[in-house]
Design a protein around this motif. Structure first.
Motif, PDB file in Angstrom:
ATOM      1  N   SER A 113      13.323  -2.582   5.890  1.00 51.85           N
ATOM      2  CA  SER A 113      12.500  -1.381   5.733  1.00 51.85           C
ATOM      3  C   SER A 113      13.292  -0.277   5.040  1.00 51.85           C
ATOM      4  CB  SER A 113      11.952  -0.906   7.090  1.00 51.85           C
ATOM      5  OG  SER A 113      12.965  -0.357   7.898  1.00 51.85           O
ATOM      6  N   ALA A 114      14.583  -0.185   5.357  1.00 50.49           N
ATOM      7  CA  ALA A 114      15.399   0.819   4.665  1.00 50.49           C
ATOM      8  C   ALA A 114      15.532   0.468   3.191  1.00 50.49           C
ATOM      9  CB  ALA A 114      16.766   0.928   5.335  1.00 50.49           C
ATOM     10  N   GLY A 115      15.537  -0.830   2.908  1.00 50.04           N
ATOM     11  CA  GLY A 115      15.573  -1.272   1.512  1.00 50.04           C
ATOM     12  C   GLY A 115      14.334  -0.820   0.753  1.00 50.04           C
ATOM     13  N   MET A 116      13.177  -0.915   1.424  1.00 50.89           N
ATOM     14  CA  MET A 116      11.944  -0.441   0.786  1.00 50.89           C
ATOM     15  C   MET A 116      12.033   1.063   0.527  1.00 50.89           C
ATOM     16  SD  MET A 116       8.831  -2.516   2.533  1.00 50.89           S
ATOM     17  CE  MET A 116       9.267  -3.156   4.103  1.00 50.89           C
ATOM     18  N   LYS A 121      -4.665  -3.888  -2.958  1.00 46.06           N
ATOM     19  CA  LYS A 121      -5.986  -3.820  -3.586  1.00 46.06           C
ATOM     20  C   LYS A 121      -7.098  -3.762  -2.540  1.00 46.06           C
ATOM     21  CE  LYS A 121      -6.586  -8.790  -4.592  1.00 46.06           C
ATOM     22  NZ  LYS A 121      -5.430  -9.400  -3.938  1.00 46.06           N
ATOM     23  N   GLU A 122      -6.802  -4.322  -1.337  1.00 42.95           N
ATOM     24  CA  GLU A 122      -7.770  -4.236  -0.244  1.00 42.95           C
ATOM     25  C   GLU A 122      -8.058  -2.782   0.138  1.00 42.95           C
ATOM     26  OE1 GLU A 122      -9.011  -6.917   1.358  1.00 42.95           O
ATOM     27  OE2 GLU A 122      -7.689  -8.571   0.763  1.00 42.95           O
ATOM     28  N   LEU A 123      -7.056  -1.919  -0.160  1.00 43.91           N
ATOM     29  CA  LEU A 123      -7.144  -0.536   0.317  1.00 43.91           C
ATOM     30  C   LEU A 123      -7.813   0.390  -0.683  1.00 43.91           C
ATOM     31  CD1 LEU A 123      -3.542  -0.408   1.705  1.00 43.91           C
ATOM     32  CD2 LEU A 123      -5.624  -0.379   3.080  1.00 43.91           C
ATOM     33  N   ALA A 124      -8.046  -0.129  -1.876  1.00 40.13           N
ATOM     34  CA  ALA A 124      -8.494   0.735  -2.969  1.00 40.13           C
ATOM     35  C   ALA A 124      -9.777   1.487  -2.618  1.00 40.13           C
ATOM     36  CB  ALA A 124      -8.679  -0.077  -4.235  1.00 40.13           C
ATOM     37  N   ASP A 140      -1.422   8.325  -5.542  1.00 42.82           N
ATOM     38  CA  ASP A 140      -2.811   8.165  -5.940  1.00 42.82           C
ATOM     39  C   ASP A 140      -3.741   7.883  -4.765  1.00 42.82           C
ATOM     40  OD1 ASP A 140      -1.820   5.624  -5.531  1.00 42.82           O
ATOM     41  OD2 ASP A 140      -1.591   5.249  -7.690  1.00 42.82           O
ATOM     42  N   LEU A 141      -3.213   7.873  -3.558  1.00 39.25           N
ATOM     43  CA  LEU A 141      -4.050   7.613  -2.383  1.00 39.25           C
ATOM     44  C   LEU A 141      -3.722   8.626  -1.300  1.00 39.25           C
ATOM     45  CD1 LEU A 141      -3.919   3.765  -1.730  1.00 39.25           C
ATOM     46  CD2 LEU A 141      -5.900   5.094  -2.429  1.00 39.25           C
ATOM     47  N   ASP A 142      -4.654   8.825  -0.406  1.00 33.19           N
ATOM     48  CA  ASP A 142      -4.332   9.655   0.758  1.00 33.19           C
ATOM     49  C   ASP A 142      -5.097   9.114   1.963  1.00 33.19           C
ATOM     50  OD1 ASP A 142      -3.409  11.514   2.462  1.00 33.19           O
ATOM     51  OD2 ASP A 142      -4.509  13.211   1.608  1.00 33.19           O
ATOM     52  N   ILE A 143      -4.558   8.025   2.526  1.00 34.56           N
ATOM     53  CA  ILE A 143      -5.209   7.392   3.675  1.00 34.56           C
ATOM     54  C   ILE A 143      -4.341   7.607   4.902  1.00 34.56           C
ATOM     55  CG2 ILE A 143      -6.017   5.206   4.653  1.00 34.56           C
ATOM     56  CD1 ILE A 143      -6.191   4.191   1.715  1.00 34.56           C
ATOM     57  N   GLU A 144      -4.937   8.129   5.937  1.00 37.20           N
ATOM     58  CA  GLU A 144      -4.196   8.307   7.185  1.00 37.20           C
ATOM     59  C   GLU A 144      -4.315   7.021   7.993  1.00 37.20           C
ATOM     60  OE1 GLU A 144      -5.791  11.266   9.813  1.00 37.20           O
ATOM     61  OE2 GLU A 144      -4.374  10.630  11.372  1.00 37.20           O
ATOM     62  N   GLN A 159       0.784   0.230  -4.112  1.00 34.66           N
ATOM     63  CA  GLN A 159       1.833  -0.688  -4.537  1.00 34.66           C
ATOM     64  C   GLN A 159       1.311  -2.080  -4.252  1.00 34.66           C
ATOM     65  OE1 GLN A 159       5.388   0.656  -2.485  1.00 34.66           O
ATOM     66  NE2 GLN A 159       5.949   1.864  -4.279  1.00 34.66           N
ATOM     67  N   GLU A 160       2.104  -3.079  -4.552  1.00 36.51           N
ATOM     68  CA  GLU A 160       1.603  -4.439  -4.425  1.00 36.51           C
ATOM     69  C   GLU A 160       1.079  -4.745  -3.019  1.00 36.51           C
ATOM     70  OE1 GLU A 160       3.922  -8.088  -5.677  1.00 36.51           O
ATOM     71  OE2 GLU A 160       4.047  -6.724  -7.391  1.00 36.51           O
ATOM     72  N   THR A 161       1.939  -4.475  -2.033  1.00 37.45           N
ATOM     73  CA  THR A 161       1.510  -4.698  -0.651  1.00 37.45           C
ATOM     74  C   THR A 161       1.912  -3.497   0.189  1.00 37.45           C
ATOM     75  OG1 THR A 161       3.598  -5.762  -0.136  1.00 37.45           O
ATOM     76  CG2 THR A 161       1.774  -7.218  -0.670  1.00 37.45           C
ATOM     77  N   VAL A 162       1.234  -3.359   1.315  1.00 34.16           N
ATOM     78  CA  VAL A 162       1.669  -2.384   2.320  1.00 34.16           C
ATOM     79  C   VAL A 162       2.026  -3.182   3.566  1.00 34.16           C
ATOM     80  CG1 VAL A 162       0.977  -0.466   3.793  1.00 34.16           C
ATOM     81  CG2 VAL A 162       0.190  -0.568   1.427  1.00 34.16           C
ATOM     82  N   SER A 163       3.235  -2.948   4.109  1.00 33.13           N
ATOM     83  CA  SER A 163       3.633  -3.621   5.350  1.00 33.13           C
ATOM     84  C   SER A 163       3.327  -2.705   6.526  1.00 33.13           C
ATOM     85  CB  SER A 163       5.125  -3.929   5.326  1.00 33.13           C
ATOM     86  OG  SER A 163       5.423  -4.731   4.210  1.00 33.13           O
TER      87      SER A 163
END
Lengths: 497, 418
Positions: free
Chosen positions: B313-316, B399-402, B332-336, B355-359
């Motif tokens: 996670s620190a690497g990210m 992309k699921e979050l778009a 470009d997003l603002d999701i809580e 970004q590509e994925t969100v962990s």
């Protein structure tokens, strides 16, 4: 063991003994302080609440104590300035939640004024109260303000007094419990048996606090008895620094000052309850009802914004006072004018300096040889505290590191205490983990020694040239670590599963 | 002339444990020119040099390593990458303008980076914070302090030990103390279930026949100089003592393993918003905090199960800090992101950039069987068991979050298993 001789021996190195020892070094006399524990300031002084009272609790039955409190509060600022001891005159708000309590505050104010406390004000303007103390419970409707109330480091005061006494020629002996005292009428001297061998003195001052009645009994003086009280307290995390500005106190059921919350001179907060009688000096323990149902409930009633989860340490102190009215006992033993009892009690921290002067300037001259009343020409009233990196400005710190790199090596993370400070504390007399902790604050912060503990043990071991197994928390019996894989085999036992 | 030395760098990393090292390696790999890592301890690796058991590195290095070996491998990578290190150097002040005051034996420094990654890790909850009644004799240590005493200093904390709390370090120390000849009299846990990983429960407690008391706590510590007795009692569902259930142990030592607390004193100085549940900074999916230029990774954000995940996670955070240093501040997003039913917390707290994925990292509040984790109405995953001790991680393609607006609630449904 060889007999050690002094003009004056003070028994006990709490605030009382330390204050007297320093005052007595103003005379051209040799002075020694005998302390039974491994560290000074580690009994009543350590567990006290650190508040310098302004003299609100005056009582016509205790004239000496009243004088000590009123004068002591006025003198504390200068003393702490001379001794480089942390002290802040922050004032106290004694609060009322209803009209009955407002009447009680008015009664307290009247009696305090009659006995000489003039600097006192009843504040009934709630917006002004909230301005003075923003996190105060809005249900408070009035408060008695005594601006002279202060906070001090109780052990810091003892270190300051004793180091100054030592600078002026006094000697301090620890692990030196007095086991017997005889008066040699022929030699006109006292002979004291101690754990460090025999001592002799022309004058003895009994400042043994909770044990002072037992010490007095060694010379047949049974004219007073000690009663003990205990008080449970908690320390809150420094994250709440500034959340309380005054000593904020509520009234108890009797209409007298009771439970409190206040800042400490170190920037954390302390809450505590009024003292309760106990008969056990070893009652220095906390209880679940004491902490959970009393201390924390009261502190939340005074300042509701500080949660119980902010507690970093609960603790308890045992305090002594003379049975009966609690009046101080500062007088000779019957038939032995040169055995001087110096027994304070509640407000002893406030009164110690004023009362030490009372003893040295008013009582001592009535019992001493005229030749012993000669004062030293070279008494130095000032002492410089060791450096505390946490308190330094960046430029000062950079200078200090340039002089001694050990002041750049942080050992205690929570309180920013460096190797240089720990080494200096040991040089000034710390012999144990607690001795280092109280002098430097290493281990006093929110992690409670989790990180610095092993490192402090290692530095004590190195500096005192003893193995780590011989390092103690607070003297014999309180060892910190044992050897790896020694022969002390552990036998199996019944397991309660 | 001032003796305070000013040190300019691109990226400062505060803390040289698994997170700080992971951040430093990734920052260099992402093209950051100057990376300065400061560490307050004598050695790098954080707590790992004292963790001589294995099981580290399974994710990060794909092999099982001891703590020192994991540190060594990371250190080699970081050195090869050209990271600048300062050990025995402690940051004492950080301000919102990204100025860090630090000291070591040589000097007082003011470090001026373009961005900072907070990797201070966590500390153990202390005995004092637990407010256990009784006296305060010698012989009380946190499990991690005891681990240092044995594995680094070569000393025993004591011989007859009660351990309060069943966190991973406590269980590991129960085994370690037993191997070194001490008698572990009890592991006492106030909850009705073990606090650490199952593998530690099996390998450290059951395999060594160490008595475990769940739904119990310590009622009193006795002893003047050194601990003499520890009184344990059973507690009810509300954690209240049940009278008559007391057990007395003739112990000389008490170890505390009752949770880890992210170390965020410096973060607070920088004015960073904190999350009350995790004890760490509020972060977005870039591991950015609320103060510009400050990123955070590893246990300083929330306590991870494994060192590997802290490094990751620190690497990210480092990869995103690299973009920030390059001037890419786009959002470009603002999701809580909020924790819903049965979820104690979820990180990140916000999604600010595609970004590509969100962990997503989360913990459940209670052991659940037949559990289904839901992220809004866009994703769900089934687990046979979900336990508070085992962090759940879900990687979701962005992309699921778009099409998500406003809030995303993460929840879990299942049968209470205890």
């Amino acid at each position: 063991m060889k007999l050690k001789s002094f003009d004056v021996i003070v028994i006990g190195a709490g605030v009382a003994g330390a204050a007297v020892a320093r005052e007595m070094t103003k005379y051209a006399l040799s002075v020694a302080v005998l302390e039974k524990n491994a560290e000074v300031a580690c009994e009543v002084t350590k567990g006290t609440h650190a508040i310098v009272h302004a003299g609100l609790s005056v009582n016509p039955l205790t004239p000496l104590k009243n004088r000590g409190e009123l004068m002591g509060a006025a003198m504390m600022g200068q003393l702490c300035a001379d001794l480089d001891v942390k002290y802040q005159r922050i004032g106290k708000l004694l609060v009322a939640f209803d009209e009955t309590q407002v009447a009680q505050l008015k009664a307290l104010m009247q009696s305090a004024k009659r006995l000489g406390l003039m600097d006192i004000e009843l504040i009934e303007d709630r917006s002004r109260l909230l301005e003075m103390e923003p996190n105060l419970n809005p249900d408070v409707i009035a408060a008695l303000h005594t601006p002279n109330t202060g906070i001090v480091s109780p052990w810091g005061l003892v270190y300051g007094l004793l180091e100054n006494a030592q600078d002026n020629g006094a000697s301090v002996f620890v692990e030196c419990a007095v086991t017997g005292i005889r008066w040699d009428a022929e030699a006109q001297r006292f002979l004291l048996d101690t754990r460090q061998g025999p001592f002799s003195a022309k004058y003895v001052v009994n400042a043994a606090g909770p044990f002072s009645d037992k010490v007095a009994a060694m010379v047949g003086d049974t004219s007073f008895q000690i009663s003990l009280t205990r008080q449970e307290k908690v320390i809150f995390d420094k994250n709440y620094q500034g959340a309380v500005r005054h000593v904020v106190r509520m009234l108890n059921n009797m209409g007298a000052p009771g439970d409190f919350i206040c800042p400490t001179v170190y920037g954390d907060l302390m809450a505590g309850v009024e003292v309760k009688p106990t008969d056990d000096f070893d009652a220095c323990h906390t209880t679940q009802p004491g902490i959970e149902e009393h201390v924390l409930r009261s502190s939340a009633r005074l300042i509701p914004t500080i949660p119980a989860s902010a507690v970093i340490r609960p603790f308890s102190g045992v305090l002594n006072q003379c049975a009966g009215t609690g009046e101080f006992v500062i007088r000779s033993a019957p038939q032995l004018p040169r055995f001087l009892n110096f027994v304070l009690g509640g407000s002893g921290l406030t009164a110690c300096y004023a009362m030490a002067q009372y003893l040295s300037l008013e009582v001592f001259p009535t019992v001493a040889d005229a030749a012993d009343l000669k004062t030293r020409g070279d008494f130095n009233p000032c002492r410089k505290d060791m450096p505390h990196v946490h308190d330094l400005e960046p430029e000062e710190l950079a200078e200090l590191i340039a002089r001694d790199p050990r002041y750049g090596h942080v050992i205690c993370r929570c309180e920013t205490v460096t190797e240089g400070e720990i080494v200096e504390a040991i040089r000034r007399g710390a012999r144990s983990v607690d001795g280092v902790k109280f002098r430097t604050r290493a281990g006093m912060g929110r992690c409670q020694g989790g990180f610095c503990g092993p490192r402090v043990i290692a530095i004590l071991s190195r500096e005192l040239q003893i193995p780590p197994e011989a390092v103690t928390k607070k003297g014999p019996g309180s060892y910190m670590v044992t050897a790896l894989r020694d022969d002390h085999s552990v036998k199996g036992e019944a397991e309660h599963v | 002339m001032s003796k305070i030395i000013t040190h300019e760098t691109d990226l400062a990393i505060i803390g040289g444990g698994p997170a700080g090292l992971g951040a430093a390696i990734r920052a260099k790999a992402s093209g950051v020119k100057n990376v300065l890592l400061i560490e307050r301890s004598e050695e790098l690796g954080g707590v790992l040099p004292q963790c001589i058991h294995n099981g580290f590195g399974l994710h990060y290095f794909k092999e099982s390593l001891t703590g020192p070996a994991y540190t060594y491998k990371m250190l080699q990578d970081a050195q090869r990458a050209g990271v600048d290190f300062m050990t025995k150097t402690m940051a004492i002040r950080v301000d919102g303008e990204n100025r860090i005051t630090a000291l070591n034996r040589d000097r007082l420094l003011e470090i001026r980076p373009k961005a900072t990654i907070l990797c201070m890790g966590c500390r153990e909850r202390s005995f004092g914070a637990l407010r256990i009644p009784g006296t305060r004799p010698a012989g009380i240590y946190t499990a991690g302090t005891a681990q240092r005493l044995i594995n680094i200093e070569g000393k025993m904390p004591g011989k007859r030990v009660v351990i309060l709390g069943s966190g991973d370090i406590g269980m590991i120390m129960a085994r370690r103390l037993t191997l070194e000849g001490a008698k572990v009299l009890a592991v006492v846990e106030i909850m009705p279930f073990i606090g650490g990983l199952i593998r530690n429960e099996v390998q450290c407690l059951r395999d060594f026949h160490i008595p475990v008391y769940v739904s119990h706590t310590i009622k009193e510590v006795r002893g003047t100089d050194r601990i003499e007795k520890i009184v344990v009692t059973r507690v009810d569902q509300n954690r209240q003592y049940i009278p008559g259930t007391e057990i007395e142990f003739d112990a000389d030592t008490l170890l505390i393993s009752a949770g880890l607390i992210p170390e965020n004193e410096l973060s607070r100085m920088a004015g960073i918003s904190m999350n009350a549940i995790t004890g760490g900074p509020v972060v977005d999916n870039l591991w950015q905090t609320s103060t510009p230029g400050f990123f955070a990774g590893g246990n300083v954000v929330h306590v991870h199960d494994l060192a590997d995940y802290a490094s990751e996670s620190a690497g990210m955070a480092a990869a995103n800090a690299a973009r920030y240093i390059d001037g890419d501040r786009s959002q470009d997003l603002d999701i809580e992101v909020a924790a819903g039913a049965n979820i104690r917390y979820v990180v990140p707290n916000r999604i600010s950039k595609l970004q590509e994925t969100v962990s997503f990292y989360m913990r459940v509040t209670w052991p659940l069987a037949d559990a289904t984790v839901r992220i809004g109405d866009i994703y769900e995953k089934h687990f046979q068991f979900a336990r508070p001790s085992e962090q759940i991680r879900i990687d979701l393609p962005t992309k699921e979050l778009a099409h998500v607006h406003g809030q995303l609630i993460v929840s879990c449904e299942g049968e209470r298993a205890v």
